[in-house]
Design a protein around this motif. Sequence first.
Motif, PDB file in Angstrom:
ATOM      1  N   ASN A 121     -12.439   0.537   2.876  1.00 24.84           N
ATOM      2  CA  ASN A 121     -11.799   0.714   1.573  1.00 24.84           C
ATOM      3  C   ASN A 121     -11.659  -0.630   0.860  1.00 24.84           C
ATOM      4  N   PRO A 122     -12.770  -1.205   0.434  1.00 25.37           N
ATOM      5  CA  PRO A 122     -12.693  -2.509  -0.237  1.00 25.37           C
ATOM      6  C   PRO A 122     -12.007  -2.395  -1.592  1.00 25.37           C
ATOM      7  N   LYS A 123     -11.495  -3.496  -2.051  1.00 27.78           N
ATOM      8  CA  LYS A 123     -10.849  -3.534  -3.360  1.00 27.78           C
ATOM      9  C   LYS A 123     -11.880  -3.271  -4.460  1.00 27.78           C
ATOM     10  N   SER A 124     -11.432  -2.579  -5.494  1.00 23.82           N
ATOM     11  CA  SER A 124     -12.309  -2.265  -6.625  1.00 23.82           C
ATOM     12  C   SER A 124     -11.764  -2.915  -7.885  1.00 23.82           C
ATOM     13  N   LYS A 125     -12.539  -2.822  -8.964  1.00 21.89           N
ATOM     14  CA  LYS A 125     -12.111  -3.385 -10.242  1.00 21.89           C
ATOM     15  C   LYS A 125     -11.794  -2.259 -11.223  1.00 21.89           C
ATOM     16  N   PRO A 126     -10.721  -2.417 -11.993  1.00 19.86           N
ATOM     17  CA  PRO A 126     -10.340  -1.358 -12.951  1.00 19.86           C
ATOM     18  C   PRO A 126     -11.188  -1.426 -14.216  1.00 19.86           C
ATOM     19  N   THR A 127     -12.373  -0.848 -14.161  1.00 17.13           N
ATOM     20  CA  THR A 127     -13.317  -0.985 -15.268  1.00 17.13           C
ATOM     21  C   THR A 127     -13.513   0.287 -16.097  1.00 17.13           C
ATOM     22  N   GLU A 128     -13.361   1.459 -15.493  1.00 13.20           N
ATOM     23  CA  GLU A 128     -13.631   2.697 -16.232  1.00 13.20           C
ATOM     24  C   GLU A 128     -12.546   2.968 -17.267  1.00 13.20           C
ATOM     25  N   PHE A 129     -12.918   3.672 -18.328  1.00 16.92           N
ATOM     26  CA  PHE A 129     -12.004   4.006 -19.425  1.00 16.92           C
ATOM     27  C   PHE A 129     -11.370   2.747 -20.023  1.00 16.92           C
ATOM     28  N   PHE A 130     -12.109   1.642 -20.010  1.00 16.70           N
ATOM     29  CA  PHE A 130     -11.638   0.365 -20.557  1.00 16.70           C
ATOM     30  C   PHE A 130     -10.403  -0.175 -19.834  1.00 16.70           C
ATOM     31  N   GLY A 131     -10.296   0.140 -18.553  1.00 13.16           N
ATOM     32  CA  GLY A 131      -9.265  -0.462 -17.733  1.00 13.16           C
ATOM     33  C   GLY A 131      -7.906   0.208 -17.837  1.00 13.16           C
ATOM     34  N   SER A 169      -7.911  -0.514  -6.991  1.00  9.03           N
ATOM     35  CA  SER A 169      -7.883  -1.772  -7.741  1.00  9.03           C
ATOM     36  C   SER A 169      -6.588  -2.539  -7.538  1.00  9.03           C
ATOM     37  N   GLY A 170      -5.530  -1.830  -7.153  1.00  9.90           N
ATOM     38  CA  GLY A 170      -4.231  -2.463  -7.041  1.00  9.90           C
ATOM     39  C   GLY A 170      -3.382  -2.316  -8.285  1.00  9.90           C
ATOM     40  N   ASN A 171      -3.972  -1.860  -9.391  1.00  8.42           N
ATOM     41  CA  ASN A 171      -3.213  -1.595 -10.609  1.00  8.42           C
ATOM     42  C   ASN A 171      -2.661  -0.179 -10.541  1.00  8.42           C
ATOM     43  N   VAL A 172      -1.353  -0.034 -10.592  1.00  8.80           N
ATOM     44  CA  VAL A 172      -0.713   1.261 -10.352  1.00  8.80           C
ATOM     45  C   VAL A 172      -1.163   2.310 -11.362  1.00  8.80           C
ATOM     46  N   VAL A 173      -1.110   1.980 -12.647  1.00 12.18           N
ATOM     47  CA  VAL A 173      -1.453   2.957 -13.686  1.00 12.18           C
ATOM     48  C   VAL A 173      -2.903   3.394 -13.555  1.00 12.18           C
ATOM     49  N   TYR A 174      -3.787   2.437 -13.359  1.00 12.91           N
ATOM     50  CA  TYR A 174      -5.213   2.748 -13.259  1.00 12.91           C
ATOM     51  C   TYR A 174      -5.512   3.603 -12.036  1.00 12.91           C
ATOM     52  N   ASP A 175      -5.027   3.190 -10.867  1.00 12.52           N
ATOM     53  CA  ASP A 175      -5.303   3.933  -9.632  1.00 12.52           C
ATOM     54  C   ASP A 175      -4.652   5.305  -9.649  1.00 12.52           C
ATOM     55  N   TRP A 176      -3.469   5.415 -10.251  1.00 11.32           N
ATOM     56  CA  TRP A 176      -2.785   6.708 -10.359  1.00 11.32           C
ATOM     57  C   TRP A 176      -3.606   7.669 -11.204  1.00 11.32           C
ATOM     58  N   PHE A 177      -4.239   7.162 -12.251  1.00  4.63           N
ATOM     59  CA  PHE A 177      -5.044   8.008 -13.138  1.00  4.63           C
ATOM     60  C   PHE A 177      -6.403   8.329 -12.515  1.00  4.63           C
ATOM     61  N   ILE A 178      -7.146   7.311 -12.098  1.00  2.91           N
ATOM     62  CA  ILE A 178      -8.486   7.497 -11.559  1.00  2.91           C
ATOM     63  C   ILE A 178      -8.453   8.258 -10.239  1.00  2.91           C
ATOM     64  N   GLY A 179      -7.452   7.966  -9.431  1.00  4.50           N
ATOM     65  CA  GLY A 179      -7.327   8.610  -8.127  1.00  4.50           C
ATOM     66  C   GLY A 179      -7.598   7.633  -7.001  1.00  4.50           C
ATOM     67  N   ARG A 180      -6.574   7.337  -6.214  1.00  7.67           N
ATOM     68  CA  ARG A 180      -6.738   6.405  -5.101  1.00  7.67           C
ATOM     69  C   ARG A 180      -7.364   7.082  -3.879  1.00  7.67           C
ATOM     70  N   PRO A 181      -6.851   8.247  -3.433  1.00 12.14           N
ATOM     71  CA  PRO A 181      -7.458   8.902  -2.259  1.00 12.14           C
ATOM     72  C   PRO A 181      -8.701   9.683  -2.641  1.00 12.14           C
ATOM     73  N   LEU A 182      -9.670   9.720  -1.743  1.00 12.97           N
ATOM     74  CA  LEU A 182     -10.906  10.469  -1.989  1.00 12.97           C
ATOM     75  C   LEU A 182     -10.729  11.951  -1.693  1.00 12.97           C
ATOM     76  N   ASN A 183     -10.144  12.283  -0.570  1.00 18.57           N
ATOM     77  CA  ASN A 183      -9.945  13.682  -0.167  1.00 18.57           C
ATOM     78  C   ASN A 183      -8.512  13.889   0.328  1.00 18.57           C
ATOM     79  N   PRO A 184      -7.535  13.871  -0.565  1.00 14.49           N
ATOM     80  CA  PRO A 184      -6.137  13.975  -0.120  1.00 14.49           C
ATOM     81  C   PRO A 184      -5.821  15.337   0.479  1.00 14.49           C
ATOM     82  N   THR A 185      -5.025  15.333   1.525  1.00 15.72           N
ATOM     83  CA  THR A 185      -4.587  16.566   2.173  1.00 15.72           C
ATOM     84  C   THR A 185      -3.084  16.508   2.371  1.00 15.72           C
TER      85      THR A 185
END
Length: 479
Positions: free
Chosen positions: A51-61, A227-243
């Motif tokens: 789970n490497p760190k990513s960059k908040p690039t989609e939807f203009f960050g 990415s570590g940015n709360v708003v961005y990860d909360w919107f884009i989705g941090r987990p891939l397959n949450p259960t």
Amino acid sequence: MAPKTPKSASKSSSAPEVTPPPPGETTTVITATTTLDLPAHPKTLTYEELNPKSKPTEFFGPLGTFAVSSLCPTVAYFLYYGCNETTGCPAMTANGWRTIYDRVANNDWPSQAGKWWDWQAAGAFMAWYVYCIVCWIVLPVQPVEGTLLRDGKRKKYWMNGHYTVLLTLGLVAGFLMRPGGIEAFTWIYDKWVPLVSASLAMAFVQACWVYVWSFFSGELLAQGGNSGNVVYDWFIGRPLNPTFPGFPNFDIKTFNEVRPGIIGWLLLNISCACEQYVRLGRLTNSMVLALLFEVYYVIDTYLDESAILNQIDITTDGFGFMLAFGDLVWLPFTYGVSIRYLAFAPKDLSPLAVVAILAVEGAGLYIFRTSNSEKHDIRHGRNPKNLTFMQTKRGTKLLTSGWWGRSRHPNYFGDWLIALGWCLPTGFDTPITYFYVVFLVFLLTCRQMRDDEFCRKKYGDDWDKYIKLVPYKIIPYVY
């Protein structure tokens, strides 16, 4: 039945001669006839490596994702307040818009359909969601493995959505045949905005839950949502397959994608048809057309439910507010705008108009189904049409004839025509009923750009060669 010998083995020399053993000794010859699949990774990767760190690039960050998180719910509400029988579709005067603003701000809408919140509607939505979960648990299932994940594992999914939709339609049919059943089923139409609010609340809660839980569950993360940015990860989705804890097969993302939202959209449409029937004592041919088109779309989704496991939403995207909102709010309450409009603004179409609309819808379905069938065949080693293709260095094939030789995303073109067929029965009295097809043009154009970028990284130079062979992106010979 013995396993088949690999073709590579047949090209080797014949079986080695065996020297007879000395008297009293035994020699055993073992011939390998199967292949061994090596693990995806020769060594166990750490959590950080997976789970490497990513960059908040989609939807203009982060700012863009915050704007979309605010704008999309606003649009969902606007499609009701901007198009209704009380103030018009849309309101045609400044005073009309002022009236809408005052009534919405004061929660003083003339009918229950425009109230911000209603606890009965919230309870009904929760009951519906629980009903879908119960169906997932108790109805017969077909276990299907998903795509290979980067940790070398495959998730197993329970596929029984077709049983859920059939059971639901059976229960609805039984309810409608009861005395007063049709009138009672308009309750959903009469609770439109409160149901939007209940769905929105569920999407918000789910997005918060999966985001927080992903820090403790140790589950695989989406490559774009860490990415570590709360708003961005909360919107884009941090987990891939949450259960949920204790339910490893209950993938919240996949469940939302094909259960409560899409079947709920079907119930909303049926309720709108009931509303028109109560008012007129019949259904107009425009309502019948639009309803049949959208019912078919829902049913068709479940004819090959497992196909969803190959879509980018499931294989790549994380689960956050974007998908939770899209599945629970956006899909059911915006896709059927045309049918809700016809409930209070009925329209009888001429025979010629009916034929023209059927032609548009039929063309869309033909292109969509045929192009997807061509892709499905080539992926599974079949080529019944003898289509030409380009062999890539990755070992996969890219079609260069048939529908995929005409454009790189012909299924998107088919999807556009299908959506246009849903909107045309409303006529041309208001642009709001064409919201879905306009949205879909924007959505699929963005997805096409995203797909092309993904393929460029995946195929490298082969992709550059491919786009020279197939230059059109979506509409053959046009775009």
